[in-house]
Write an enzyme that holds these catalytic residues in place. Structure first.
Site, short mmCIF file in Angstrom:
data_model
loop_
_atom_site.label_atom_id
_atom_site.label_comp_id
_atom_site.label_asym_id
_atom_site.label_seq_id
_atom_site.Cartn_x
_atom_site.Cartn_y
_atom_site.Cartn_z
CG ASP A 8 42.66 37.37 23.14
OD1 ASP A 8 43.60 37.64 22.35
OD2 ASP A 8 42.81 37.37 24.39
CE LYS A 69 48.87 38.78 19.02
NZ LYS A 69 47.94 38.80 20.16
CD GLU A 167 45.70 41.43 21.43
OE1 GLU A 167 46.67 41.65 22.18
OE2 GLU A 167 45.76 40.66 20.45
CG ASP A 189 46.97 43.47 26.75
OD1 ASP A 189 47.56 42.51 27.29
OD2 ASP A 189 46.20 43.34 25.77
N1 LIG Z 1 50.21 33.97 37.51
C1 LIG Z 1 51.04 34.40 36.53
N2 LIG Z 1 52.18 35.06 36.83
C2 LIG Z 1 53.01 35.49 35.87
N3 LIG Z 1 52.80 35.30 34.56
C3 LIG Z 1 51.69 34.66 34.20
C4 LIG Z 1 50.76 34.19 35.15
N4 LIG Z 1 49.73 33.59 34.48
C5 LIG Z 1 50.04 33.68 33.18
N5 LIG Z 1 51.20 34.31 33.00
C6 LIG Z 1 51.89 34.60 31.74
O1 LIG Z 1 51.00 35.31 30.90
C7 LIG Z 1 51.30 35.02 29.55
C8 LIG Z 1 50.05 34.68 28.81
O2 LIG Z 1 49.17 35.73 28.97
P1 LIG Z 1 47.97 35.94 27.96
O3 LIG Z 1 47.18 34.69 27.84
O4 LIG Z 1 47.28 37.16 28.40
O5 LIG Z 1 48.80 36.20 26.65
P2 LIG Z 1 48.30 36.19 25.16
O6 LIG Z 1 47.02 36.89 25.09
O7 LIG Z 1 48.36 34.81 24.65
O8 LIG Z 1 49.46 37.01 24.46
P3 LIG Z 1 49.44 38.40 23.68
O9 LIG Z 1 48.31 39.19 24.20
O10 LIG Z 1 50.77 38.98 23.99
O11 LIG Z 1 49.32 38.02 22.27
C9 LIG Z 1 52.28 33.88 29.55
O12 LIG Z 1 53.57 34.38 29.26
C10 LIG Z 1 52.20 33.35 30.97
O13 LIG Z 1 53.42 32.81 31.39
MG LIG Z 2 46.46 38.93 24.93
#
Ligand SMILES: Nc1ncnc2c1ncn2[C@@H]1O[C@H](COP(=O)(O)OP(=O)(O)OP(=O)(O)O)[C@@H](O)[C@H]1O
Ligand SMILES: [Mg+2]
Lengths: 608, 238
Positions: A8, A69, A167, A189
């Protein structure tokens, strides 16, 4: 067949997973989290990735790349509006963004490749074998250029990308595998940078995507930005300070905004606090859940339009959805959950860890490809309509959005002028009427034998493969000859450029992640050796002589490992020392606290 | 500039009869897989979608049966299951899957299914109507005027709101009209299927078939015309 891992590659966090006897598992390095922050920093010791790179966001903002990204498959013009928010320097070459890091510039696929290499290395260390093949996930709403850029990143990282999967569908695979669900599910998502909604039908192991929609530029980052903007305005008003000229402080504001946002998912109010430059002290501000909700409601509402469209495109009504599954860190926000629940009239599922479920699904897909899992099959769709430009600048659709892939369309071309030897074809992606309002994917010139107008008949086949990536072939219907088509992508690296980047990534061994791992391990080992020696000198008398001897043995073992070139061996010896020196540390703390805490032992203190 | 001709008619292409396995050259008896070497075979371009799904050429079709067969063939053809196979097999799997998906999409939708059958039976390219059907001529010309007037009007004005009300009413009328045509089509579909089931080869039966196909074609193109007008209308007043 050699092992295929699932990756991922997220905007904020990336993970790698593998299939362990029918169960997908994420891989975490020794004592570390499974999530690798998608951050790359250029330091004096070369390029570093992940948690250690994240440290450099505030220390070294101009040389620390995050959220790369967002730039995949994009031109500079596409991201003009948000350039001001990024402290690192962006330029453009050949329709592709370049990110300046020190002396060199890197394309987004190259930066992503560094993250992928880090994951590859983790997987190799964990599984004890070399990894050369992967399934990588992308947002479902990614267009052809963004998918291609992701595939390029894999190649640059030395990975054969066997499949690009979406995803939300990956999440559905993991969810379906675990819950054995049948029926219609919606996967919502919302991650760090992108939003996707997919509607799937699950039946007897078939995961049929009915429709998908989304926004590849909407995620947690945007919430952080709103909060950060609020802080910045108040700082300007209260202190007359414009932080936009202090990249390090800008980053600190952004990070504090994110932390406050995350805390507000569990609490009703929180206090954000920031150090200000120029000796202006600290900025503190209380932020309530209600205030955050008021700030974010417009963004959350923006996700609902695509949800309704996806439901409509799948020929259903919101009430027909049996289950709603939440994926991505941002779905932890109570406001998001409320709105999603209101839309579908159902309490969404969030049993699966929203951070890991996409990587787990990628591992399931990897296992399907390697022939391990045979009862599951994913039938995905193309998110955007594909077409060509016709007379008058109008887009003529060849493959409609939400068509199951692989999908193909044929089109016959001829000439208008006698002796014409070529036909220019402009390929587009999008839902708008006019070519100029859609995304230009590529242009190419079809070769035509010189004949009277209207006589040539060239059949062009547009094929969207199972990765959602376009392939074009042409055939002269008169001669039966096929012609190979050289396509110049509008917003992508050429094959030659990718080749060169692959070479570069091998050539610069110093940039190489494995070399860097070793450098880091040696540095850390050096530091541990020094501090432990010092502790022995200061507090050796406080412990038994046998224990002192044990620590000395561990120290010389580490010194030996440090001279070798296996970072894992070094880390293991470091862990040995920490174990052996535990008693010494406690004894020294006890000793130093003796006066202050009359009689209390450190063990009591730490337990209370 | 690209001059392209719509609707390539695949079936008219000269196609080598597929009677031998591409791999072991043995006589092909199996449907999609060689009996001897078990290799997947490219689906012939001559194969119509009904035959591909093992269904008779009828307009009434059980969606459940179609779906089951689609899933079954997807499991047989999908590229996911050919990752470890030769390049040739991967190419065939990709082509077959793309064909299968088109076939399923076409047969799943009653209108597309009828258009496809019409194409098979009468060899016709889709009839694209450019003028309103006779019985709607006056109504549609008037509607076009109202639409133009509405587009030119100030949306906040009173006259615009009157026009909007009128357009909503027109929309309801046209949608009803569309439903009527769909009901007529259903009837024709039933008559067609019944005729085919009887399997008569008399001159009379042939003439009847010709009439049904002609009626179907007329109603289908009228329906498409009305549907496009409705879409345009909805987009304008949205
Ligand atoms: N408890 C929480 N409350 C609100 N937001 C959160 C919490 N935990 C994580 N996040 C937010 O979730 C985001 C990261 O999520 P995730 O790891 O799913 O994204 P990613 O997979 O890296 O991004 P994408 O899928 O968009 O490419 C960040 O913006 C973070 O601030
Ligand atoms: Mg993601």
């Amino acid at each position: 067949m050699s092992r295929i891992v699932g990756i991922d590659l997220g905007t904020t966090n990336s993970l790698v997973a593998y299939m362990d006897h029918g169960t997908p598992r994420v891989i975490s390095a020794h004592h570390e989290r499974a999530m690798v922050p998608s951050v790359v920093a250029l330091t004096d010791n070369g390029l570093i990735v992940g948690d250690s790179a994240k440290e450099h966001l505030t220390r070294n903002p101009e040389r620390t790349v995050y959220s790369v990204k967002r730039f995949m498959g994009k031109s500079l013009a596409d991201v003009q509006g948000e350039l001001a928010y990024f402290p690192y320097t962006l330029t453009e070459k050949g329709g592709v963004i370049r990110i300046k890091l020190g002396e060199k510039s890197y394309s987004p696929p190259q930066i992503s490749a560094m993250i992928l290499k880090e994951l590859k290395l983790r997987a190799e260390a964990f599984l004890g074998e070399s990894i050369a093949k992967a399934v990588i996930t992308v947002p479902a709403y990614f267009n052809d250029s963004q998918r291609q850029a992701t595939k390029d990143a894999g190649m640059i990282a030395g990975l054969e990308v066997l499949r690009i999967i979406n995803e939300p569908t990956a999440a559905a695979l993991a969810y379906g595998l675990q819950e054995r669900t049948q029926g219609t599910i919606a996967v919502y998502d919302l991650g760090g940078g992108t939003f996707d909604i997919s509607i799937l039908k699950l039946k007897n192991g078939i995961f049929e995507v009915l429709a998908t929609n989304g926004d590849t530029h909407l995620g947690g980052d945007d919430f952080d930005q709103l909060i950060a903007d609020l802080f910045l305005t108040e700082i300007r008003r209260q202190y007359g300070l414009d932080l936009s000229t202090h990249p390090d402080h800008m980053q600190a504001v952004r990070l504090e905004a994110e932390r406050a946002k995350i805390r507000l998912s569990d609490e009703l109010k929180t206090t954000a606090s920031l150090d200000l430059p120029d000796g202006k002290g600290r900025f503190t501000r209380e932020l309530t859940r209600d205030q955050l909700d008021a700030l974010s409601i417009a963004l959350v509402e923006r996700t609902l339009g695509p949800c309704r469209l996806a439901v409509k495109d799948s020929g259903l009504a919101p009430g027909d959805i049996d289950e709603v599954v939440l994926v991505g860190g941002s779905t932890r926000m109570p406001l998001v959950r409320q709105r999603v629940q209101a839309l579908f009239g159902k309490r969404p599922h969030c049993e699966l860890n929203p951070d890991e479920v996409v990587a787990l699904g990628a591992a399931v897909q990897a296992d399907i490809l390697s022939g391990g899992t045979t009862d599951m099959l994913l039938l995905d769709v193309t998110p955007l309509s594909l077409g060509i430009e016709t007379m008058g600048g109008v887009m003529s659709s060849l493959i409609r959005r939400n068509t199951t892939i692989p999908a193909s369309a044929k089109e016959m071309f001829t000439t208008y002028v006698d002796g014409q030897t070529g036909v220019d074809i402009h390929i587009l992606q999008g839902e708008r009427e006019l070519a100029k309002d859609n995304r230009s994917l590529a242009r190419f010139r079809l070769k035509v034998p010189p004949l009277p107008a209207g006589v040539p008949r060239i059949e062009v086949t547009f094929l969207i493969d199972a990765n959602g990536i376009l392939n074009v072939t042409a055939k002269d219907m008169r001669t039966g000859e096929t012609q190979s088509i050289e396509i110049k992508p509008s917003y992508g690296l050429s094959d030659q450029e990718v080749e060169r980047m692959i070479e570069d990534s091998f050539k610069f061994a110093a940039d190489d992640v494995s070399a860097r791992k070793l450098i880091e391990a040696r540095l850390d080992a050096g530091a541990l050796l020094t501090t432990t020696e010092k502790s022995l000198a200061d507090g050796g008398h406080l412990i038994a002589t046998g224990d002192v001897a044990a620590i000395r043995t561990a120290l010389s073992a580490l010194a030996a490992a440090k001279d070798g070139n296996d970072p894992r061996a070094i880390r293991a010896r470091m862990a040995d020392i920490e174990q052996a020196a535990k008693g010494l540390t406690v004894a020294m703390l006890d000793d130093s606290l003796k006066q202050g805490l009359q009689g209390k032992k450190v063990s009591d203190v730490t337990q209370s | 500039m690209s001059g392209h001709i719509h609707n390539t008619d695949d079936r008219r292409e000269l196609q080598m009869a597929r009677s031998m396995c591409w791999h072991c050259q043995s006589e092909m008896a199996g449907e999609y897989f060689c009996d001897r070497c078990v290799k997947v075979q490219p689906v012939s371009k001559d194969l119509d979608y009904f035959t591909c799904f093992g269904l008779p050429r009828r307009l009434a079709l059980d969606p459940q049966t179609l779906e089951t067969k689609f899933y079954e063939l997807s499991r047989a053809f999908h590229p996911d299951f050919y990752q470890n196979k030769s390049d040739a097999e991967q190419t065939i799997s990709l082509g077959n899957s793309a064909m299968l998906n088109t076939a399923y999409r076409t047969l799943r939708d009653p209108i597309q299914r009828a258009e496809y059958l019409l194409d098979l039976e009468a060899g016709s390219v889709k009839d694209i109507r450019t003028t309103p059907p006779a019985d709607l001529f006056e109504e549609i010309l008037e509607l076009q005027d109202t639409l133009d007037e509405f587009r030119a009007s100030d949306r906040a004005s009173e006259s615009a709101s009157t026009l909007r009300t009128k357009l909503h009413a027109d929309r309801a009328t046209l949608e009803q009209r569309q439903r009527d045509m769909e009901a007529q089509l259903q009837q024709l579909f039933g008559r067609w299927d019944a005729l085919q089931n009887r399997g008569e080869t008399t001159e009379q039966a042939r003439a009847e078939r010709g009439r049904i196909l002609k009626d179907m074609r007329d109603i289908l193109s009228n329906r498409t015309y009305v549907k496009n007008i409705v879409n345009d209308l909805v987009a304008t007043i949205a």
